[in-house]
Scaffold this motif. Sequence first.
Motif, PDB file in Angstrom:
ATOM      1  N   ALA A 198       0.820  -1.207   0.000  1.00  8.86           N
ATOM      2  CA  ALA A 198       0.000   0.000   0.000  1.00  8.86           C
ATOM      3  C   ALA A 198       0.860   1.266   0.000  1.00  8.86           C
ATOM      4  CB  ALA A 198      -0.929  -0.002   1.210  1.00  8.86           C
ATOM      5  N   PHE A 199       2.013   1.224   0.647  1.00 15.11           N
ATOM      6  CA  PHE A 199       2.883   2.394   0.720  1.00 15.11           C
ATOM      7  C   PHE A 199       3.503   2.718  -0.638  1.00 15.11           C
ATOM      8  CE2 PHE A 199       7.126   4.261   1.823  1.00 15.11           C
ATOM      9  CZ  PHE A 199       6.654   5.461   2.338  1.00 15.11           C
ATOM     10  N   ALA A 200       3.718   1.709  -1.472  1.00 11.97           N
ATOM     11  CA  ALA A 200       4.272   1.871  -2.825  1.00 11.97           C
ATOM     12  C   ALA A 200       5.567   2.684  -2.808  1.00 11.97           C
ATOM     13  CB  ALA A 200       3.239   2.523  -3.746  1.00 11.97           C
ATOM     14  N   PRO A 201       6.599   2.181  -2.164  1.00 13.47           N
ATOM     15  CA  PRO A 201       7.845   2.959  -2.040  1.00 13.47           C
ATOM     16  C   PRO A 201       8.562   3.123  -3.366  1.00 13.47           C
ATOM     17  CG  PRO A 201       8.191   0.707  -1.283  1.00 13.47           C
ATOM     18  CD  PRO A 201       6.717   0.841  -1.557  1.00 13.47           C
ATOM     19  N   THR A 202       9.393   4.172  -3.437  1.00 18.03           N
ATOM     20  CA  THR A 202      10.322   4.311  -4.555  1.00 18.03           C
ATOM     21  C   THR A 202      11.690   3.727  -4.203  1.00 18.03           C
ATOM     22  OG1 THR A 202      10.970   6.528  -3.825  1.00 18.03           O
ATOM     23  CG2 THR A 202       9.156   6.373  -5.407  1.00 18.03           C
ATOM     24  N   LEU A 203      11.975   3.598  -2.900  1.00 18.13           N
ATOM     25  CA  LEU A 203      13.149   2.881  -2.408  1.00 18.13           C
ATOM     26  C   LEU A 203      12.697   2.009  -1.253  1.00 18.13           C
ATOM     27  CD1 LEU A 203      14.374   5.965  -3.225  1.00 18.13           C
ATOM     28  CD2 LEU A 203      16.474   4.880  -2.430  1.00 18.13           C
ATOM     29  N   ARG A 225      15.558   1.643  -6.235  1.00 13.31           N
ATOM     30  CA  ARG A 225      16.628   0.848  -5.643  1.00 13.31           C
ATOM     31  C   ARG A 225      16.060  -0.043  -4.547  1.00 13.31           C
ATOM     32  NH1 ARG A 225      22.352   4.174  -4.843  1.00 13.31           N
ATOM     33  NH2 ARG A 225      22.999   4.014  -7.005  1.00 13.31           N
ATOM     34  N   VAL A 226      16.572  -1.263  -4.503  1.00 11.78           N
ATOM     35  CA  VAL A 226      16.372  -2.166  -3.373  1.00 11.78           C
ATOM     36  C   VAL A 226      17.683  -2.153  -2.585  1.00 11.78           C
ATOM     37  CG1 VAL A 226      15.874  -4.524  -2.642  1.00 11.78           C
ATOM     38  CG2 VAL A 226      14.811  -3.614  -4.724  1.00 11.78           C
ATOM     39  N   ALA A 243      13.594  -8.211  -9.539  1.00 15.09           N
ATOM     40  CA  ALA A 243      12.261  -8.042 -10.120  1.00 15.09           C
ATOM     41  C   ALA A 243      11.632  -6.719  -9.698  1.00 15.09           C
ATOM     42  CB  ALA A 243      11.357  -9.208  -9.713  1.00 15.09           C
ATOM     43  N   TRP A 244      12.070  -6.167  -8.556  1.00 18.72           N
ATOM     44  CA  TRP A 244      11.555  -4.884  -8.065  1.00 18.72           C
ATOM     45  C   TRP A 244      12.360  -3.702  -8.588  1.00 18.72           C
ATOM     46  CZ3 TRP A 244      11.115  -6.244  -2.142  1.00 18.72           C
ATOM     47  CH2 TRP A 244      10.037  -7.130  -1.953  1.00 18.72           C
ATOM     48  N   GLY A 245      13.653  -3.896  -8.819  1.00 13.83           N
ATOM     49  CA  GLY A 245      14.517  -2.806  -9.252  1.00 13.83           C
ATOM     50  C   GLY A 245      15.969  -3.139  -8.975  1.00 13.83           C
TER      51      GLY A 245
END
Length: 441
Positions: A198-203, A225-226, A243-245
């Motif tokens: 739900a937060f949908a982070p960019t990092l 970035r992960v 798969a996320w970044g």
Amino acid sequence: MNALAVLLGALDDARLTFRTRPALDAHQERLGRAHLRWVAAHSPAVAARFREADLPLARWRELPPTTKAAMLATFGTLNTAGVTLEDALAVGRHAERTRDFTPALPTPRGPVTVGLSTGTSGTQGVFLVSPAEQARWAGTVLRALLPGGLLGLTRRHRVAFLLRADSALYRSVQRAALHFAFFDLLRPLPDLTQAVQAFAPTLIVGPPGVLRALHRQGVRLNVQRVISVAEVLDPDDEEALRAWGPVVQVYQATEGLLALPCPHGQLHLNEAHVHFDLEPLGDGLVRPVITDLRRRTQPFIRHRLDDALRLHPDPCACGRAARRVQAIAGRQDDALLLPAPGGALVTVWPDFLRGALAGVPGLREYRAEQTGPRDLTLLLDPAGPAVTPAAVRAVQGALRRSGADPELLTLSARSLPPPAPGVKRRRVTRSWTPHGGPNDP
């Protein structure tokens, strides 16, 4: 946290990108001379170490190393804020019980942040940092981890921190353009999964074992970035999390911020701020002895870590002189001591087993535990005819390549129980210690 202080820390860190080894060494020498003069004047424990070694401060690189146990034993006279170990532990443990990590500890020199390690080695570590040290830490971390470096400070980001404990040290990176959220690892995995999605982070920042569990739960993210922290980042975790970044890692411990990624994603020792002496352990591994050239509240001077590192032999394409870490092989007390064909014990480093088990088809998670001189247990998820025989064969092959004889072992396998929330993942562990020394099986 004063945003200007954080920005100044980032700008100063940008100035300290050294391209040649002589320039970096000269910088460390300048920092070391000034830092040791201040620390020895304010830390009775550090001053006593120099007196006992009969060394002048200028020869700080020759000081006999200290350890975590010695640090805790002298904690009250080591730190320069007048904090007793009992008070620090009381504040840290109260925060972990209540899950309220906002209070700082008042001291004659001003408030300090208290943090505790997980205590995976059997003794819980304690760290103290001042607001000024937090600001420099934040500036260094932001510059290294935000896409775009210093320009990243002007861009909007939503950063998810998945941690066992929140801390003012982590919250110090909060800015108007940087929305930071702490996700408590003690939350049940389904709740954690829903909240992060739900937060949908960019990092996203967290231990790779937890991030991998979220990935298996079906969390779908598109991040810039992960960032892997707190645990060893194994190749199988890195591959899945891509798969996320893009995936990078940070090497940080109670003892300080030890290594950060460069723009090429390579992990470099934080040598602009920390001096590293590297003791050879064999098999191409080294053990760091660190001197933090910045931290004054809790000095770390010639402090021996328990970690084993592999350094990359070649320079990085980024051009930085700071050495880069090829792999964090594991803790020295997690290295297995197993019999060789002649019966003598040989050391098998955790990364040998992790590398072998990473290639077993269908194996989601595992733990290898040495519980006796000839006893090795594999805990597997899943465990069954499709996975267990392949896992056993992979471990046997890794042991042979390491010089151990699997025929002299009792090698058993069973199902891996579900992990307890908030417990640091250690994929290879040794609970047995030889009584007669390393060559006594």
